[in-house]
Design a protein around this motif. Structure first.
Motif, PDB file in Angstrom:
ATOM      1  N   ALA A 146       0.825  -1.203   0.000  1.00 21.22           N
ATOM      2  CA  ALA A 146       0.000   0.000   0.000  1.00 21.22           C
ATOM      3  C   ALA A 146       0.864   1.258   0.000  1.00 21.22           C
ATOM      4  O   ALA A 146       1.927   1.293   0.626  1.00 21.22           O
ATOM      5  N   PRO A 147       0.422   2.310  -0.694  1.00 20.22           N
ATOM      6  CA  PRO A 147       1.175   3.577  -0.700  1.00 20.22           C
ATOM      7  C   PRO A 147       0.928   4.378   0.569  1.00 20.22           C
ATOM      8  O   PRO A 147       0.335   5.464   0.554  1.00 20.22           O
ATOM      9  N   VAL A 171      -7.185   0.955  -4.502  1.00 14.79           N
ATOM     10  CA  VAL A 171      -7.168  -0.514  -4.442  1.00 14.79           C
ATOM     11  C   VAL A 171      -6.829  -0.978  -3.023  1.00 14.79           C
ATOM     12  O   VAL A 171      -7.444  -1.919  -2.493  1.00 14.79           O
ATOM     13  N   ALA A 172      -5.855  -0.333  -2.401  1.00 14.44           N
ATOM     14  CA  ALA A 172      -5.470  -0.704  -1.044  1.00 14.44           C
ATOM     15  C   ALA A 172      -6.616  -0.480  -0.061  1.00 14.44           C
ATOM     16  O   ALA A 172      -6.889  -1.326   0.797  1.00 14.44           O
ATOM     17  N   LEU A 173      -7.302   0.650  -0.181  1.00 18.79           N
ATOM     18  CA  LEU A 173      -8.419   0.934   0.719  1.00 18.79           C
ATOM     19  C   LEU A 173      -9.569  -0.040   0.503  1.00 18.79           C
ATOM     20  O   LEU A 173     -10.189  -0.513   1.465  1.00 18.79           O
ATOM     21  N   ARG A 174      -9.874  -0.359  -0.762  1.00 13.51           N
ATOM     22  CA  ARG A 174     -10.942  -1.312  -1.032  1.00 13.51           C
ATOM     23  C   ARG A 174     -10.600  -2.695  -0.458  1.00 13.51           C
ATOM     24  O   ARG A 174     -11.470  -3.400   0.062  1.00 13.51           O
ATOM     25  N   THR A 175      -9.332  -3.065  -0.545  1.00 21.18           N
ATOM     26  CA  THR A 175      -8.910  -4.351   0.017  1.00 21.18           C
ATOM     27  C   THR A 175      -9.119  -4.368   1.520  1.00 21.18           C
ATOM     28  O   THR A 175      -9.622  -5.354   2.088  1.00 21.18           O
ATOM     29  N   LEU A 176      -8.747  -3.286   2.186  1.00 17.24           N
ATOM     30  CA  LEU A 176      -8.965  -3.198   3.627  1.00 17.24           C
ATOM     31  C   LEU A 176     -10.452  -3.260   3.964  1.00 17.24           C
ATOM     32  O   LEU A 176     -10.866  -3.943   4.907  1.00 17.24           O
ATOM     33  N   CYS A 181     -15.112  -6.453   6.088  1.00 16.95           N
ATOM     34  CA  CYS A 181     -16.457  -7.028   5.915  1.00 16.95           C
ATOM     35  C   CYS A 181     -16.431  -8.535   6.094  1.00 16.95           C
ATOM     36  O   CYS A 181     -17.309  -9.113   6.761  1.00 16.95           O
ATOM     37  N   PHE A 182     -15.443  -9.211   5.529  1.00 17.83           N
ATOM     38  CA  PHE A 182     -15.334 -10.657   5.681  1.00 17.83           C
ATOM     39  C   PHE A 182     -15.073 -11.038   7.141  1.00 17.83           C
ATOM     40  O   PHE A 182     -15.619 -12.031   7.646  1.00 17.83           O
ATOM     41  N   ILE A 183     -14.239 -10.260   7.829  1.00 19.99           N
ATOM     42  CA  ILE A 183     -13.925 -10.562   9.228  1.00 19.99           C
ATOM     43  C   ILE A 183     -15.191 -10.514  10.078  1.00 19.99           C
ATOM     44  O   ILE A 183     -15.505 -11.454  10.825  1.00 19.99           O
ATOM     45  N   TYR A 184     -15.924  -9.415   9.985  1.00 22.47           N
ATOM     46  CA  TYR A 184     -17.102  -9.265  10.839  1.00 22.47           C
ATOM     47  C   TYR A 184     -18.217 -10.228  10.445  1.00 22.47           C
ATOM     48  O   TYR A 184     -18.908 -10.770  11.317  1.00 22.47           O
ATOM     49  N   LEU A 185     -18.397 -10.443   9.156  1.00 24.31           N
ATOM     50  CA  LEU A 185     -19.440 -11.365   8.732  1.00 24.31           C
ATOM     51  C   LEU A 185     -19.123 -12.791   9.187  1.00 24.31           C
ATOM     52  O   LEU A 185     -20.008 -13.508   9.681  1.00 24.31           O
ATOM     53  N   ASP A 186     -17.874 -13.190   9.051  1.00 29.59           N
ATOM     54  CA  ASP A 186     -17.486 -14.541   9.461  1.00 29.59           C
ATOM     55  C   ASP A 186     -17.627 -14.728  10.966  1.00 29.59           C
ATOM     56  O   ASP A 186     -18.190 -15.728  11.430  1.00 29.59           O
TER      57      ASP A 186
END
Length: 313
Positions: A146-147, A171-176, A181-186
């Motif tokens: 990430a920059p 791209v870096a922000l969207r990845t974060l 979202c995956f962390i909290y949903l899981d």
């Protein structure tokens, strides 16, 4: 596809400012340094070859494919280097990597150093690690690419990096954001499968464990409905995060609720480092984009360029 592709391109490639990533870089470095200062007096017990768990055992759990302190120690042993020297050398390099990351000097190089050395130490302490170590390791990996040096860094001051909005930052922000979202949903769906999160027992057990207990919550036994509501609220925040955080009108409220959830975990369960890490993760991923995402979109021709006489004022 002609309608979808422009939206996808804007979602992933619209230039974004690097402030959120710079904030994440500084927060990760500071939290890791605080954690390291707490662990340093106990390194031999927690990570040493003859500590609480010997390397011969932790190496089995880490697997043959993962570099570890034990793997490095075996490589350096024929050279007459003591395992304690190896241990402190790795943690010293880890410290150097975090300091370089904090000040933003050759940021990607020091992020790589911090990530690699953290991986070496984590492989031999997996029995004592918990969520904060995993999240910090992942964030160090993201910071390699990430920059994050675009603001508040020695690299930016020296002119070695681009400091304006960029597609790489987007791209870096969207990845974060998607990772959160995956962390909290899981975690939310996993909790929802257990009866304890529906009858309030999960909260009671967590608050009453001696290693976590910060206050006497015995009075909660007289108010079972309160424990249930707290558990249901946790499930709602975590499961709903992946959807509600993308709704402009609800994003701010959901993020505030999530931050308050982690603040409660920090105060009531004394998991300060984990809570601060997740709060920094949320702030870097979403909070810095509040103003830009909620700003009204102008229609019509672009504004004329400002008068050159006013530039630099």
């Amino acid at each position: 596809m002609n309608r979808v592709l422009p939206h996808l391109r804007r979602f992933w490639l619209e230039p974004a400012a690097p402030e959120g990533l710079a904030f994440l870089r500084i927060a990760v470095a500071l939290i890791s340094l605080v954690q390291l200062s707490i662990l340093w007096p106990h390194l031999l017990e927690l990570y040493g070859n003859f500590g609480l768990v010997q390397w011969v055992i932790t190496d089995i759990g880490a697997g043959d494919w993962a570099p570890s302190l034990g793997w490095l120690g075996r490589m350096l042993a024929p050279l007459g280097i003591d395992t304690r020297v190896t241990l402190y050398a790795v943690f010293s390099l880890y410290t150097v990597g975090l300091v370089g990351l904090l000040v933003g000097y050759r940021t990607r190089v020091f992020a790589l150093l911090a990530w690699f050395t953290h991986g070496l130490t984590s492989a031999n302490a997996y029995l004592s690690l918990y969520g904060v170590d995993t999240i910090l390791h992942v964030l160090c990996f993201y910071l390699v690419f990430a920059p994050s040096a675009g603001r508040w860094s020695l690299d930016a001051r020296a002119g070695r990096v681009f400091t304006g909005p960029s597609s790489t930052a987007r791209v870096a922000l969207r990845t974060l954001q998607l990772h959160l979202c995956f962390i909290y949903l899981d975690t939310g769906l996993a909790k929802a499968q257990g009866l304890q999160w529906w009858n309030g027992e999960a909260l009671w057990r967590a608050l009453m464990q001696p290693q976590f207990q910060a206050f006497d919550f015995a009075w909660l036994a007289s108010y079972p409905l309160l424990a249930k509501l707290a558990c249901w609220g946790t499930l709602l925040i975590e499961v709903g995060y992946a959807g509600m955080v993308w709704v402009p009108r609800l994003r701010r409220h959901w993020l505030v609720a999530t931050l308050l959830l982690h603040a409660g975990i920090a105060v009531c369960l004394r998991l300060w480092l984990f809570s601060l890490t997740m709060m920094a993760f949320n702030l870097a991923a979403f909070a810095w984009a509040w103003r830009s995402s909620e700003a009204p979109v102008r229609e019509g021709p672009p504004e004329p360029a400002p008068d050159t006489a006013l530039q630099g004022v």
